[in-house]
Design a protein around this motif. Structure first.
Motif, PDB file in Angstrom:
ATOM      1  N   ASP A  12       2.817  -0.883   4.507  1.00 24.65           N
ATOM      2  CA  ASP A  12       2.534   0.547   4.536  1.00 24.65           C
ATOM      3  C   ASP A  12       3.835   1.314   4.358  1.00 24.65           C
ATOM      4  O   ASP A  12       4.769   1.165   5.173  1.00 24.65           O
ATOM      5  N   VAL A  13       3.915   2.113   3.327  1.00 26.58           N
ATOM      6  CA  VAL A  13       5.124   2.889   3.031  1.00 26.58           C
ATOM      7  C   VAL A  13       4.998   4.260   3.693  1.00 26.58           C
ATOM      8  O   VAL A  13       4.022   4.987   3.473  1.00 26.58           O
ATOM      9  N   ARG A  14       5.975   4.593   4.516  1.00 21.91           N
ATOM     10  CA  ARG A  14       5.959   5.836   5.283  1.00 21.91           C
ATOM     11  C   ARG A  14       6.897   6.860   4.659  1.00 21.91           C
ATOM     12  O   ARG A  14       7.879   6.512   4.009  1.00 21.91           O
ATOM     13  N   ARG A  41       0.859  -1.186   0.000  1.00 21.91           N
ATOM     14  CA  ARG A  41       0.000   0.000   0.000  1.00 21.91           C
ATOM     15  C   ARG A  41       0.893   1.234   0.000  1.00 21.91           C
ATOM     16  O   ARG A  41       1.302   1.734   1.033  1.00 21.91           O
ATOM     17  N   GLY A  42       1.220   1.707  -1.179  1.00 18.00           N
ATOM     18  CA  GLY A  42       2.103   2.853  -1.311  1.00 18.00           C
ATOM     19  C   GLY A  42       2.666   2.918  -2.705  1.00 18.00           C
ATOM     20  O   GLY A  42       2.745   1.902  -3.404  1.00 18.00           O
ATOM     21  N   ARG A 101       9.852   5.165   2.803  1.00 25.09           N
ATOM     22  CA  ARG A 101      10.029   5.195   1.346  1.00 25.09           C
ATOM     23  C   ARG A 101      11.506   5.056   0.987  1.00 25.09           C
ATOM     24  O   ARG A 101      11.872   4.383   0.023  1.00 25.09           O
ATOM     25  N   ASN A 115       5.644  -1.891   8.224  1.00 25.74           N
ATOM     26  CA  ASN A 115       5.844  -0.460   8.049  1.00 25.74           C
ATOM     27  C   ASN A 115       7.266  -0.226   7.556  1.00 25.74           C
ATOM     28  O   ASN A 115       8.225  -0.753   8.135  1.00 25.74           O
ATOM     29  N   TYR A 146       0.178  -6.648   5.061  1.00 24.45           N
ATOM     30  CA  TYR A 146      -0.050  -5.364   4.409  1.00 24.45           C
ATOM     31  C   TYR A 146       1.206  -4.514   4.591  1.00 24.45           C
ATOM     32  O   TYR A 146       1.707  -4.367   5.718  1.00 24.45           O
ATOM     33  N   THR A 177      12.093   0.307   9.164  1.00 25.44           N
ATOM     34  CA  THR A 177      11.105  -0.773   9.086  1.00 25.44           C
ATOM     35  C   THR A 177      10.743  -1.285  10.477  1.00 25.44           C
ATOM     36  O   THR A 177      11.566  -1.281  11.388  1.00 25.44           O
ATOM     37  N   VAL A 218       1.259  -6.075   9.654  1.00 26.28           N
ATOM     38  CA  VAL A 218       1.568  -4.847   8.914  1.00 26.28           C
ATOM     39  C   VAL A 218       3.073  -4.657   8.906  1.00 26.28           C
ATOM     40  O   VAL A 218       3.731  -4.725   9.953  1.00 26.28           O
TER      41      VAL A 218
END
Length: 254
Positions: A34-36, A6-7, A58, A55, A32, A43, A53
């Motif tokens: 998630d790109v922050r 998701r990103g 980018r 995390n 899932y 990470t 998840v």
């Protein structure tokens, strides 16, 4: 394995990491990603009843280390799903046992959480190194340690710091060095003349109160599948060794 990014980043490193991971392991729950935007977040994995998840910043997601970082986090998820003691023990519980009655600086408490994370990472990287070559992980550990040693920060405490990095304090940098040596020796992936040993000893020179060899042994010799009681004791002993200089072995963990 069900892995969904998701990103707005290329999916190839994630799919490649998933393919590598699935050569030996699998996950029951979907993942899932998630790109922050914050590059300092790097990470970390979060676990829920029906999914995980991952995390990732980018910057990390688009770096040369992306695939290895993702495999590492998938390994944490695998440890969580298998019920491994290291990934189901509440760190606060062990710290309460270890530090009860002690007056401890806030920075030292933060360092104890990092030691606990290192112990979790040992078990995750036992999986990581079973599915991918060690070269990039060793290079990552070496570069992080080199950066920390090169900065040689002021050893005074930073009470307002929100984040403990490899170079934020000489004492925890020495523990980080011990973790790196413990991991590479646990898997016998470098020779004893590797540069990482010189860097580790330089870090130890900056922190005479930290026993590099003792912490290296703690990380290297962690039992493969400890009971909850044994793991709690190992974490309590490591915490006391860092905070009060107790060599461990006599602290009741139950």
């Amino acid at each position: 394995m069900d892995l969904r990014v998701r990103g707005d980043v290329p999916a190839d490193p994630f799919l490649g990491a998933g393919d590598l991971f699935e050569t030996e392991y699998d996950l029951e729950l979907p993942v899932y990603v998630d790109v922050r935007s914050d590059p300092d977040e790097r990470t970390w994995a979060a676990h829920y009843e029906d999914h995980h998840v991952l995390n990732i910043s980018r910057q990390a997601a688009t770096s040369a280390m992306a695939r290895g970082l993702v495999v590492h986090e998938l390994a944490h998820m695998a440890r969580n799903e298998e019920g491994h003691a290291s990934h189901h023990m509440k760190t606060e519980e062990a710290l309460f046992l270890a530090l009860s009655g002690e007056s401890v600086e806030r920075r030292k408490v933060a360092h104890c959480y990092q030691i606990a994370n290192h112990m979790k990472d040992i078990y995750a990287d036992d999986i990581t190194l079973s599915v991918m070559p060690p070269a990039k992980l060793v290079a990552f550990l070496e570069s992080e340690l080199a950066r920390a040693v090169a900065t040689r920060p002021d050893p005074s405490p930073w009470p307002d710091s929100r984040r403990v990095t490899a170079g934020s304090d000489p004492d925890i940098t020495a523990v980080n060095a011990a973790f790196a040596l413990g991991l590479v020796e646990r898997h016998d992936v470098v020779d004893r003349d590797h540069r990482i040993y010189d860097l580790a000893h330089a870090a130890a020179d900056d922190a005479p109160g930290v026993d590099l060899d003792a912490f290296k042994r703690r990380f290297r010799t962690l039992g493969e599948d400890p009971s909850a009681s044994d793991y709690r004791k190992a974490l309590v002993d490591a915490t006391r060794a860092y905070v009060v200089g107790d060599p461990g072995g006599d602290v009741a963990a139950d």
